[in-house]
Structure formats: structure tokens, C-alpha cells
Enzyme design. Structure first.
Site, short mmCIF file in Angstrom:
data_model
loop_
_atom_site.label_atom_id
_atom_site.label_comp_id
_atom_site.label_asym_id
_atom_site.label_seq_id
_atom_site.Cartn_x
_atom_site.Cartn_y
_atom_site.Cartn_z
N HIS A 154 0.84 -1.19 0.00
CA HIS A 154 0.00 0.00 0.00
C HIS A 154 0.88 1.24 0.00
O HIS A 154 0.40 2.34 0.27
CB HIS A 154 -0.89 0.05 1.24
CG HIS A 154 -1.58 -1.24 1.53
ND1 HIS A 154 -1.04 -2.20 2.36
CD2 HIS A 154 -2.75 -1.74 1.08
CE1 HIS A 154 -1.88 -3.24 2.41
NE2 HIS A 154 -2.91 -2.99 1.65
N ASP A 184 -5.16 15.85 9.60
CA ASP A 184 -5.48 14.42 9.59
C ASP A 184 -6.92 14.22 9.13
O ASP A 184 -7.84 14.91 9.57
CB ASP A 184 -5.32 13.84 11.00
CG ASP A 184 -5.72 12.38 11.04
OD1 ASP A 184 -5.01 11.56 10.43
OD2 ASP A 184 -6.78 12.08 11.63
N ALA A 185 -7.11 13.27 8.23
CA ALA A 185 -8.44 13.06 7.66
C ALA A 185 -9.44 12.63 8.72
O ALA A 185 -10.61 13.05 8.71
CB ALA A 185 -8.36 12.01 6.54
N GLY A 186 -9.01 11.78 9.66
CA GLY A 186 -9.92 11.30 10.70
C GLY A 186 -10.33 12.42 11.65
O GLY A 186 -11.50 12.53 12.05
N GLY A 211 -7.55 2.04 19.89
CA GLY A 211 -6.56 2.41 18.87
C GLY A 211 -5.22 2.83 19.44
O GLY A 211 -4.25 3.00 18.71
N GLY A 268 -14.62 5.12 2.84
CA GLY A 268 -14.97 4.37 4.05
C GLY A 268 -16.03 5.09 4.86
O GLY A 268 -17.02 4.49 5.31
N GLY A 285 -12.42 8.80 2.64
CA GLY A 285 -13.67 9.34 2.11
C GLY A 285 -14.66 8.24 1.80
O GLY A 285 -15.82 8.27 2.23
N ARG A 299 2.22 3.96 12.24
CA ARG A 299 1.02 3.83 11.44
C ARG A 299 1.36 3.33 10.05
O ARG A 299 0.48 3.12 9.23
CB ARG A 299 0.28 5.17 11.33
CG ARG A 299 -0.38 5.56 12.64
CD ARG A 299 -1.04 6.91 12.54
NE ARG A 299 -2.39 6.81 12.03
CZ ARG A 299 -3.08 7.88 11.62
NH1 ARG A 299 -2.52 9.06 11.60
NH2 ARG A 299 -4.31 7.73 11.20
N THR A 330 -10.04 0.82 9.81
CA THR A 330 -9.87 1.30 11.17
C THR A 330 -10.94 2.33 11.52
O THR A 330 -11.53 2.28 12.60
CB THR A 330 -8.46 1.90 11.33
OG1 THR A 330 -7.52 0.94 10.87
CG2 THR A 330 -8.18 2.23 12.78
#
Lengths: 581, 581
Positions: free
Chosen positions: A217, A556-558, A486, A404, A402, A543, A444
Site C-alpha cells: 500500500h 489528519d483526515a480522521g 486504537g 470508508g 472518504g 502507522r 480502522t
């Protein structure tokens, strides 16, 4: 790049449907993935594999006689949810226990472990062997931290052949552990793939250069070099693998090795054969005997340009299992016995059950209407921002945030609507939404949102009307849940950076006697500010994200999606309650 | 792009070696390609396939029980030479006759037909069925002109299964003809591949666009559209194929079809499955029953991004053969009987023979020294200009001219050196060089240079010293040979544009009494001028070259290399003879 898709959020499901349509003699569809459509020996151990989609033939293509009994197939590059794994394992179970085996990635470990717990609670003897073959991903001292790449196949195959041979769960587990200890891989990358609907590749390597040890990945590798000749690449791969022999293996003359020279997607067969010519010569020079080499595409990453070499250091037992016949959609070897197809009647999906809803109290039903409105608002804001979330996530992550979140929010809204229509109280509605989110989103973030919504649900109940205090307690429980799940801390550039100030602010505001709406709005602003600040942080260590430094300047996207969500709920609360103080 | 190679001119050979090393249980190496390493039924028909390399699993990957008995494997995208086909067919022959089957491309037709003649001259009952499944490459009225693409597999498999079933050569031929009539394919392309060592792709399609009907080497198609959705592509492919039913096929409910959804290289499995989901639904809507669909990479073009769909309209006999088991390196299906490996002793390469040289006369031996010097000069000029020739050829052709000429010239020089060392006269030396050139270069240019050198050899003989007249007569014979072989005229932008003025000038100069050296120099200048003028021409119709208009301004690679070659010989003649008039 990936060009052919319909709705990117439906890609994984449509892919599984097409895959099953083309291969129904070997596999059938169940919730969460596929299982064999041929009968297995009663009371034999079921080998259940899985992981994110996008790596065909991993994982569904490896289900069939002589190989896996079932595969949990997650969304693209996202682990399957615990519910998916549980569902597939339940359908695959022959009564002899279940061995779960998968590549060692954080999301997969979270979900497969949850599924294992659930299976064990139901009395199923469930064991787990994670595959850790990628020698570039951690030192030998930390082999348990290594990622699983093309060596997945040797472990799956050894375990499955042991099951076919009538081994007990103890012995199948022993064989799988030994196979994993005896399997070593290393890969190189030239370019990354572009996921369906994305504008840019997941990662890039400069033209003419090669990333040694980079993961499938785009996880960071060991070093970058110029692209070598085919012979030069063979020298490098063989050299790295011969420098780390498994415990107890002398590089004695005649030592037998299984070999996989794997193309990741767009390094084609002809190139692989040119490289293999030299690999075979080098292994022979080293006095090794090659057994049943595989040269082809066994674990891909869409059309990523990359190659990996796997050596599987055999003993007599492992050699027997490596040589054993198999007949799956993508991996066939030798002659298996004639397959007995299952009857239609046997092909039920054993865990597809409709939820029965106990009606909540009138107060809780009223609160459920507000909760549904909040979830609809969450869905709207996620739909609106999905592309942006994917783009942000692709800077330092795998770009699936996005899609997910979209899949999760859509499923949560559908489940919440259904629960509300059946008279659910707010706890039941939130639990339905939580399970649907985790199950459909996978990965996740899916797991985390499932944990959060369930924790919140537990505090508000199905009886009393929720109060500012119970909601705040629920949010605190949600925070505790995801931190223990997490293991991230504030400053790691994760969602935790937003949820911690949100929870603290909400609790403090409620403690001063503020109403829920006002307190929530203030807390949401704190979350937004904190999410913005993640742009200045480096991602949390471990990560396994590539090019971490590139993410400086991008939030951060989250954390960003968390802030968007709590802001959208603030708007709903304001509209519903008309509170303005 | 292709990144992993050593010497690009050795790529195809190294690829075959690596392929055989990885798959020795199924195939073994012979001159020109591979044959089964398992025993075939004595007196059964041998199905011998082949074509250019770069299309794996076509063609070597399709050799094994239940499929082909042998595959002639040409250089990259270049047909195998007649010698290769002959050699493989001879090694594969079980005594029951030979069926040659291959995709319908000009170079392949030339070489396979020559090989067929040679086999027939030796008493082998040899038949040929060319595959013409690509409906985009010519109208139904000209089906015999259609190219062969992924439908190769259905024809090869039907013929091979008929052979396994004990059919005679007449019946195997009948089945193959019927299978070809019942097979229809159409493909689309998004990008072309880049060959080993090349800087640019063989062809390009604008970003976001799709070439409908484009061939697997970039041959022109029907039209260009925007890239559709996965469902949209399925609609297009199925629609085109259902619009042209084979003779005698009603689209009746329950009509059975074999299906191949083929990825050309970098359109990956997941995308194919998403497309297949819709293909399966459309075929069901049309009342068709799908039998054993294949979704994967069956005929590739390195990492070309493209897809093709093949429908194989079955009757009872064809269905039996389509469903029959097979076990080859890249195509496995069902359970074949246990394979009996051949003994080492049986694995001789039946046509590897060392040439015996009859010494020439002293005069002819002296001339052979000059001829060898000329061939060495040809090799030097080809080595120097190989990249340039490849670049020119890629503008409107398949880009293989540089590599092909390099392989041919190297082999010719080696053979000529050997012949000269053994005391050959000039005819024998030129014949050795001719055969080596054609055999090693393959492709159309290899065949043409073989024909020219042989024609020249026939006129100069092994006895007398060559004269200006005999050389001129030889050159004229060479010209006649290639014109009857390749059917090109002056103005078609082929090598003929250079050879015709060269021959005419040489003959005219010699007729005026000029010495060979002076006449040759004048003729070479005429060839150079004519080659330069090909830049203003459009390529000959029917050469199936893409983007013909793009080649305006670029000379024809074959004419250009011809001019370079005759100029390099002029330099040798001048140096040897010291003539200056």
C-alpha cells in the site's frame, strides 16, 4: 490507474458479485465475503483468510479445495469488519474449529481479533496466525511487527493442506505458525496504483527509481535506488533473503525452498520470467533445491508496478503441503479429487438475520427521532466532503477515508431509519447505526465509529430522555473506547486529537450548567480548531504511512471528518431545540 | 512500461528460459519455443500454436495437457520465423499430423505458411486454421482479414481437446474451423505498452478516452469515446457482439456461450469482475446460458491498459471441448489425468543439427571473405543505428524494427564467420547468413532479409568469382523475391521503395560497363535518396499500422535500414577493391 468502475463506494461489492458470478463452481457469496461452494470434510478445520480488497487473487481468489475455506473481503485496501470476519467464519465452519490467517496490518488485527472473541464466546475453537513475511517492514527482533505480503500464500496453503490432511486445530495452528516462521519476502516498487475514483496515485516513486522494501500500500521501505537490470533486481532480492535465514535453517546443499516471484499488477509475466531466470540460477548456486516455483500475480495491489520474492524454507511436512493439489479461482495445482457441489439448500448464509427491535419508551423514541436527524446530517456532510476526505487522506495515508466514511454513514443512516420506523429507543437506534457503520465501512475508521456510537448508546439508554449529562458521559465513554482500541494519544495526528478537546469541552460546559445544544456547539468549535492544528503535526509512529513528512500542512483526515460530524450535529441540535444561549 | 530487462535483444530468449525454469513439469525448451514435457498420446494430432512474445500466457503459457502441444515463440511482437515454427512442430509431432493455429497477422501467416510447406514436403500432414475473432478489424464480409485476439484461446482449446479425444487430423481441423467461426471478440484500449528498452509507448490514447476496437499492438479500431463506466463498457462490448451472431446461430433462449473477459495487462482483476457482473446480467437478459466463463489475463500485451470480450457460441461438441480439463502453466481447468513426464532421453531437440559446409572454389572462397566483411559492416551499421530504427518504426509501426534487425544481423554475422572459417564459398556463406537472419530475427523484416540473401546467393554460386553482372542479377532476384513475398509496390512506404531504385540503378550502371564498386555506390545513393522520400508517403494500406498519418515526415524504417545497409557495403567494396571511378 483504475478506470473501470461505477459508484466507487460500491466497487468492492460489485467486484465480489462479479467474481462469484464468474467462479460459482468454487465459491459462493455470504455476508462479508465468500466461502467454498464445494463440500468440505465434516469436522475439518476451516481456514478463514481475508483482508482489504484490491489484492486479487488475495483474498477471495484463494478460496477453494486445497486452499482457504472462506475469505472475508473488506472494502478497497480496508480491513473487513469484525462482523464480516465473523459471518464468513461462521459460514465456513465445518465443526473442527476455525483458523484465522491474514496479513499483519493494524486494521485487520483489530477486526479479526474482535471476530475471534465473538466466535470463542460461541464455543468455536478459534485460533489466529498472522502472516509476517515482509523482512523490510521491521527487524528480525521485531518479527511480530512485520507486515504480511505475498508470503500470505505459503501460510494459507500449508494450513489448508494440513486441514485437508485431517489435522486437528492444534496441528493446523502449529503448521501455520511454522510456515510463517519459514517464510520470508521482500518487495520493490516502481509506481503506486490509483484507486477507483481517485485522481492521483496512492504513492509515487520518482521516474527511473525503485523503492526497496516498500509495502503493497506504499508503506515506507528501506531505501531508494535506480531501477536495476532484471539480473540486478534478482541479485538484490535473493541477496536480501539469503542474508536472513529462519531459525534452524542451515543453508545446506539440498535445502528445499518454495519460491514465489510475485508481480504486483503491471510488472508483467515476461519481465517476471526474465527476472526468474536469474533467481533460479542464484538459488541453484546457493545449493538450494527449488520446489514448485510460482511466477505470476499472487498478491497484487491493483496496477501497482512492483515485484516481490518469497522464499518458503521447507521441511518434509511443509513440502508435502506446498506440493498438495488445490483448485481455487486463481490458484490451481495438481489434480484435486472431484469436487462435490453443495446443494442449493446448504448454501444459506448462516448469519443473515433481520434485527428484532424492542420498542423504546416514548421519551426515548422522541430522542431517537432527533438522533436519526443527527445521523442524516452526518450522512449529508460526509457525502458533501467525501472527495475532500479522500484527497486529504491520500497525502499521507491510503486514501480510503472518504469512501470508508461514506459507506459507513450510508449504512448507519439506513439502519437508523429502519430502527426508528420500528419504534426503537435512542440506544437501540444508535447500536443499529454503530453495527451497520462498522460492518459496512470496515477499516480502522469503521471500527472506531462503531465503538464510539455503541459507547454513546450505552449511556443514553432506551428508557429515559437523554440529558446533557448522559450525552456527555456517552461521549466520554466513546473517547475512552477509541483510545483503548486504537492506542493513539493527543499529538499523534489522529482522530484522537479532535475527540479529546471535544469531550473535555463538552464535559466542562455541561458541568457549568449549559444546555446540550450550547455545550455541544462550543465543543464542536474546539474540535474544529484542534483538527485544523493537526496540519502542523507529523503522523503517529507505527502507522506505517508513507512519506509522513509530506503530510505536514494537511490535517489528519480522521480528525477533520470528526470535526465536520460534530459540527453537523450541532446544527441539528440547534434547529431541533431552538436553543440559542 | 517495461522496466525489468537485461539486453533488450535477448529479452525474448531470457523470458523463455525463465518461463521453462518455472514450469518444467509442463513444458520443455526446444529450438524456437516450447513443447509439452509430458507424454502425449502416440499418433494424436499435435496442435502447434505461436506468435510474437509479449502476450503471455499466449503462447507458451498455453502448452500442456488438454491444450497446445507446442508453441513457437517469436521475438517481442514479431512472428516466429518459419524455422522456429518448423522446429517446434517437428518436436511436437506425435505422428498424427500437425494443426498450426495462430492469430491472423501478416508476419505470422508468412512464416507459418513457409513452415507448413516444409512439413508437408517431409510428408507431415499439416493443416492451418488462423484465428480471426476480432470483429473490429474488418467487416464480416472480409472475416478472413480479421485479426486474432483473445479468441485464440477458444480455437486452440477446441482443437486440442478434439485431439485429446482421439479425433483425426480431418476432424481436428473441422473443429478448429468451426470454433473460429463461432468465436467473436471486441476490445478497447486506454494506453499502450512500452517495450523493453523503448522510451515511449507503442501507442497512446488521450487521457480519459478509450479506443474502441483497437488491436493488441495498437492497430486502428472503430472509433474513440470517453472512458465509460464499468457498466457502460459492458453494455458496449456485449452490444457489439450480440449485433453479429455467427451463421446458423439464433439468439434463442438457452443458447450456450463460452465467455472470456480478458485484461490486456494493467486493467486489473477487480475492474474485470465489476465489468463482468454487468456482462453476466446482460447475457442472461439475452436468454443466453454462460458456460465456464474466464475472467482474467489470457492474451496480454505487456502492461497495455485494455479489455476484450469474447463470446464462443457453443454446440454440444464445442461445449464438451470448452469444458474439458487442461493443465498448462497459465491455464488450468478441471482434473487432467496424472501427467507422465518424458524421460530425459526423449527430451532431445529433434531439429538441432550442425550445418555441414562443402568448401567452395578458391575464387569463391576469396569472394566469401569480401562477403563476410560486408556482413560485418552491415552488423556494425545496424548496431549503431538500432535505437534510431526502433524510434522511427514506433512512429507508425510496432517499434520492433531495430531489435529485429539487430538480432538478425548478429545471427547472420555469426553464421557467416562460421561458414567462412569452414572454407565456404560465397553462396554457402550467404545462405547460412540468410537462414540465420530469418530464424533469429523473426517478423516480417527477418523473412524479407532471408529471402533477399538467399536470392543473391543463388546467382553468385560457390564456384566462379562473382562479377558485377552476377551480383546485379542476384540483387534483381532478391527484389523479385521480396516483391512476390510481401506484395508491396513502390509508393507503399515500405522497403520496396528503396530496393527498386537500388536494383534499377545497379543494373543500369553495370550495363554501361561500370565496375561493381562504382555501380554499387551510385545505386546506394539512389536507395538513400528514395528512403528519404518515404518520409512524404503514407504507409501502405492493409499494413494494419496505427496512426498512419502520424508517420508523415518520418521515413519508413525498412527503407531506411535498407539504405544504411547498402551504403555500408559500398564502403567495404571501395576499401577492398580500391576502385574509385
Amino acid at each position: 490507474m483504475t478506470r473501470l468502475f461505477n459508484d466507487p463506494t460500491e466497487f468492492a461489492d460489485e467486484m465480489i458479485d462479479g467474481f462469484v458470478a464468474a467462479n460459482h463452481l468454487q465459491v459462493r457469496r455470504v455476508s462479508g465475503g465468500v466461502v467454498r461452494s464445494t463440500r468440505s470434510t465434516p469436522d475439518s478445520v476451516a481456514v478463514v483468510i481475508g483482508g482489504g480488497s484490491g489484492h486479487y487473487p488475495a483474498f477471495g481468489g484463494l478460496v477453494g479445495q486445497g486452499l482457504a475455506h472462506g475469505a472475508a473481503m473488506g472494502n478497497l485496501f480496508a480491513s473487513p469488519s469484525a462482523g464480516q470476519v465473523y459471518s464468513v467464519a461462521t459460514a465456513a465452519n465445518n465443526g473442527g474449529g476455525v483458523l484465522l490467517s491474514y496479513g499483519n496490518y493494524a486494521g485487520d488485527v483489530l477486526h479479526f481479533t474482535q471476530a475471534q472473541e465473538k466466535l470463542r464466546n460461541e464455543g468455536v475453537d478459534c485460533r489466529t496466525v498472522t502472516v509476517t513475511d515482509d523482512i523490510a517492514s521491521a527487524s528480525i527482533a521485531e518479527k511480530h511487527k512485520r507486515r504480511g505480503i505475498a508470503g500470505d500464500l505459503t501460510v494459507f496453503k500449508a494450513a489448508a493442506a494440513a486441514s485437508e490432511a485431517g489435522y486437528s486445530i492444534d496441528d493446523v495452528e502449529r503448521v501455520a505458525i511454522l510456515a510463517n516462521e519459514r517464510t520470508r519476502s521482500i518487495g520493490v516498487a516502481f509506481t503506486g496504483c490509483t484507486l477507483p475514483g481517485a485522481d492521483t496515485p496512492l504513492f509515487t516513486v520518482p521516474e527511473g527509481r525503485m523503492a526497496v522494501g516498500m509495502g503493497i500500500h506504499g508503506e515506507p521501505g528501506l531505501r531508494e535506488t535506480d531501477v536495476p537490470s532484471a539480473d540486478g533486481l534478482a541479485d538484490l532480492l535473493v541477496g536480501e533473503l539469503l542474508a536472513e535465514l529462519p531459525d534452524g535453517i542451515g543453508q545446506a546443499d539440498g535445502q528445499r525452498v518454495g519460491v514465489i516471484l510475485n508481480g504486483l499488477g503491471s510488472v508483467k509475466y515476461e519481465e517476471l520470467f526474465v527476472v526468474y531466470k536469474r533467481v533460479a540460477a542464484l538459488l541453484e548456486e546457493a545449493g538450494l533445491t527449488v520446489v514448485d516455483p510460482e511466477v505470476g500475480e499472487l498478491v497484487t495491489s491493483f496496477d501497482m508496478a512492483g515485484v516481490s520474492l518469497t522464499l518458503f524454507w521447507l521441511d518434509d511436512e511443509l513440502e508435502t503441503f506446498w506440493r498438495a493439489p488445490a483448485d481455487t479461482p486463481a490458484y490451481r495445482k495438481g489434480s484435486v479429487g472431484a469436487a462435490e457441489q453443495m446443494d442449493e439448500a446448504e448454501m444459506h448464509d448462516s448469519v443473515a438475520t433481520a434485527a428484532v427491535v424492542e420498542p423504546g419508551s416514548p421519551e426515548s423514541q422522541a430522542a431517537a427521532v432527533t438522533a436519526l436527524a443527527a445521523i442524516e446530517a452526518v450522512l449529508a456532510v460526509i457525502e458533501e466532503n467525501a472527495d475532500e476526505l479522500g484527497r486529504i487522506d491520500a497525502v499521507a495515508g491510503d486514501g480510503d477515508h472518504g469512501v470508508g466514511m461514506q459507506r459507513g454513514a450510508r449504512a448507519a443512516a439506513a439502519a437508523a431509519r429502519d430502527a426508528q420506523a420500528k419504534g426503537a429507543g435512542v440506544e437501540t437506534l444508535l447500536v443499529s447505526a454503530a453495527d451497520a457503520w462498522a460492518d459496512r465501512a470496515g477499516g480502522t475508521s469503521g471500527a472506531l465509529w462503531g465503538v464510539m456510537l455503541r459507547a454513546l448508546a450505552g449511556e443514553v439508554g432506551d428508557t429515559a430522555a437523554p440529558t446533557a449529562e448522559s450525552v456527555s458521559a456517552g461521549v466520554t465513554a466513546a473517547r475512552t473506547g477509541i483510545q483503548s482500541f486504537g492506542k493513539a494519544e493527543v499529538g499523534d495526528k489522529t482522530m484522537v486529537d479532535a475527540i479529546v478537546p471535544f469531550t473535555d469541552t463538552l464535559a466542562a460546559e455541561v458541568a457549568t450548567g449549559k444546555g446540550l445544544t450550547a455545550a455541544w456547539s462550543t465543543a464542536a468549535d474546539a474540535a474544529t480548531a484542534a483538527a485544523r492544528e493537526t496540519a502542523d503535526l507529523l503522523p503517529r509512529m507505527g502507522r506505517a504511512r508513507p512519506h509522513a513528512e509530506k503530510s505536514l500542512g494537511t490535517p489528519d483526515a480522521g480528525a477533520h471528518s470528526f470535526a465536520l460530524i460534530v459540527q453537523s450535529i450541532a446544527v441539528v441540535l440547534t434547529a431541533e431545540k431552538g436553543e440559542t444561549e
